[in-house]
Write an enzyme that holds these catalytic residues in place. Structure first.
Site, PDB file in Angstrom:
ATOM      1  N   LYS A  62       0.893  -1.416  -0.158  1.00  0.00           N
ATOM      2  CA  LYS A  62       0.021  -0.002  -0.152  1.00  0.00           C
ATOM      3  C   LYS A  62       1.006   1.486   0.010  1.00  0.00           C
ATOM      4  O   LYS A  62       2.001   1.346   0.552  1.00  0.00           O
ATOM      5  CB  LYS A  62      -1.321  -0.169   1.085  1.00  0.00           C
ATOM      6  N   ARG A  99      -3.665 -10.060   4.829  1.00  0.00           N
ATOM      7  CA  ARG A  99      -3.801 -10.420   3.111  1.00  0.00           C
ATOM      8  C   ARG A  99      -2.700  -9.709   2.228  1.00  0.00           C
ATOM      9  O   ARG A  99      -2.436  -8.406   3.088  1.00  0.00           O
ATOM     10  CB  ARG A  99      -5.058  -9.605   3.324  1.00  0.00           C
TER      11      ARG A  99
HETATM   12  C1  7PJ Z   1      -7.767  -4.767   1.522  1.00  0.00           C
HETATM   13  C2  7PJ Z   1      -9.210  -4.831   0.761  1.00  0.00           C
HETATM   14  C3  7PJ Z   1      -7.350  -4.578   3.044  1.00  0.00           C
HETATM   15  C4  7PJ Z   1      -9.621  -6.457   2.753  1.00  0.00           C
HETATM   16  C5  7PJ Z   1      -8.202  -4.261  -0.958  1.00  0.00           C
HETATM   17  C6  7PJ Z   1      -5.343  -3.109  -2.374  1.00  0.00           C
HETATM   18  C7  7PJ Z   1      -6.926  -2.447  -2.339  1.00  0.00           C
HETATM   19  N1  7PJ Z   1     -10.560  -6.155   1.693  1.00  0.00           N
HETATM   20  N2  7PJ Z   1      -9.200  -4.896  -0.545  1.00  0.00           N
HETATM   21  N3  7PJ Z   1      -8.866  -5.413   2.887  1.00  0.00           N
HETATM   22  N4  7PJ Z   1      -7.915  -3.944  -0.229  1.00  0.00           N
HETATM   23  N5  7PJ Z   1     -10.573  -7.013   3.682  1.00  0.00           N
HETATM   24  O1  7PJ Z   1      -4.772  -4.161  -1.895  1.00  0.00           O
HETATM   25  O2  7PJ Z   1      -4.324  -2.086  -2.661  1.00  0.00           O
HETATM   26  O3  7PJ Z   1      -6.888  -4.036   3.310  1.00  0.00           O
HETATM   27  S1  7PJ Z   1      -8.394  -3.912  -2.385  1.00  0.00           S
END
Ligand code: 7PJ
Length: 382
Positions: A318, A353
């Site tokens: 990020k 994640r």
């Molecule tokens: C997240 C997501 C996160 C959850 C994305 C990226 C953007 N779902 N989907 N948490 N981020 N739960 O991966 O940079 O931080 S998309």
């Protein structure tokens, strides 16, 4: 009023300024470790991390007051100051064991869960069409399974800042073949979407978890779609919506405001028929937050355990990582992703994640080996 920019005060100081109007109570476990034993130590989410100190935070209309102290002293203070019930409810929520999606419920030394990210979105370098995108995504997912991912998170819509939305039908067309192939290979798949029709199609194709960056507010039908299934649901906090969320985001207190929002979404889900024990929460790093908001939320992450749900964190690649370092591009943010991810785990986050599964597994194995006191303490524990 204690100036809460100066960090936590003492309980005695709190007594002097608390008690003006109704206050919301939070407890932030301090000094989490699996090496803490003794009569005052309480388990975080059933263990193995424990804590015997916390920051007590009371937030009312005039702002927040805080004190850091031993759990027994906090309990006594709350009893004498009319906060016994709120204290008991918050401490019980923090300590109660919880089912974590992607984790074997029988494991007695449970490692954190790794969720591998699969974006099935058009790549500017590719002109191979839908099948090519799906094939590539499936191969990527199979590779992450091999590397030790516990959950594969499949998304067909970019939610990066400034991204344009795609139609739910297009999203379904992108994700369905990928979900079918990965569940056929035995993977636990989550669907990263804010559209009810995509949730339904994904669950029918074998997905087992709903992951919604809008915490089921992005589509008026989402609460019903989740309620009619029995899948675990990840509720993520986002301020605004992707196209505009980074325009001057503002909070009174970022961790507490995000916590309150998630508490409200948990209640909305429960009212809609989604059982509390199906819910995982996520503060949504990077979604409507400045670099300072993101770092403060990560520093104080343990306050989110008071919601009583497993905690999922997405920091991988990020932009705050580049902002804290040398402005690296997304693909060059692995080091910062691992640092932030391990910091989240040390505060008890249950699910990470990530884009880089093999590297995260390796970092986690070493982090566990050098921070865990369990074997040592088993021998000397009273
Ligand atoms: C997240 C997501 C996160 C959850 C994305 C990226 C953007 N779902 N989907 N948490 N981020 N739960 O991966 O940079 O931080 S998309």
């Amino acid at each position: 009023m204690v100036d809460d920019t100066e960090g936590p005060g003492t309980l005695r100081g709190l007594s002097a300024c608390a008690g003006h109007g109704p206050a919301r109570l939070y407890l932030r476990p301090l000094g989490l470790s699996d090496g803490i034993w003794g009569p005052d130590a309480r388990p975080l989410a059933g263990g193995p991390l424990r804590f015997d100190r916390a920051e007590l935070i009371l937030r009312g209309p005039d702002g927040a007051v805080r004190a850091a102290a031993q759990l027994a002293d906090i309990e006594n203070w709350c009893r004498s100051n009319g906060h016994a019930d709120a204290h008991e409810a918050c401490l019980s929520a923090i300590c109660a064991p919880r089912a974590v999606p992607g984790r074997d419920p029988g494991a007695d030394d449970p490692p954190p869960v790794i969720m591998g990210i699969i974006n099935v979105t058009p790549d500017s370098f590719s002109d191979g069409g839908d099948f090519f995108e799906a094939r590539r995504a499936i191969d990527h997912g199979l590779g992450m399974l091999e590397q030790g991912a516990d959950i594969l998170d499949v998304g067909g819509e970019s939610t990066r800042p400034g991204a344009d939305p795609v139609s739910p039908d297009e999203e379904i067309g992108r994700v369905l073949p990928v979900i079918e192939a990965l569940t056929a290979a035995g993977a636990t798949v989550s669907i990263d979407t804010r559209h009810a029709s995509v949730m339904r199609a994904a669950l029918a194709a074998g997905a087992g978890i709903i992951n919604d960056v809008t915490a089921l507010t992005g589509d008026p039908d989402s609460l019903a779609a989740a309620a009619e299934s029995d899948a675990p649901v990840v509720l993520m906090h986002m301020r605004g919506e992707p196209r505009t969320m980074q325009t001057a985001p503002d909070y009174d207190d970022a961790p507490l405001d995000v916590c309150d929002h998630l508490a409200g979404r948990i209640e909305a889900c429960v009212a809609a028929g989604i059982a509390r024990d199906r819910i995982t929460v996520d503060p949504g790093i990077g979604f409507g937050k400045t670099v300072e908001h993101n770092t403060e939320i990560l520093r104080k992450l343990a306050v989110f355990h008071g919601l009583g749900c497993p905690l999922l964190i997405g920091v991988s690649r990020k932009s705050f990582i580049g902002a804290l370092s040398r402005g690296e591009r997304a693909k060059d943010r692995l080091g910062g992703s691992l640092a932030a991810g391990l910091a989240a785990l040390s505060q008890g986050a249950q699910i990470l994640r990530v884009h880089d599964v093999a590297e995260t597994r390796q970092a986690m194995a070493v982090w566990r080996a050098v921070t865990s006191h369990r074997l040592e303490n088993d021998a000397i524990r009273p």
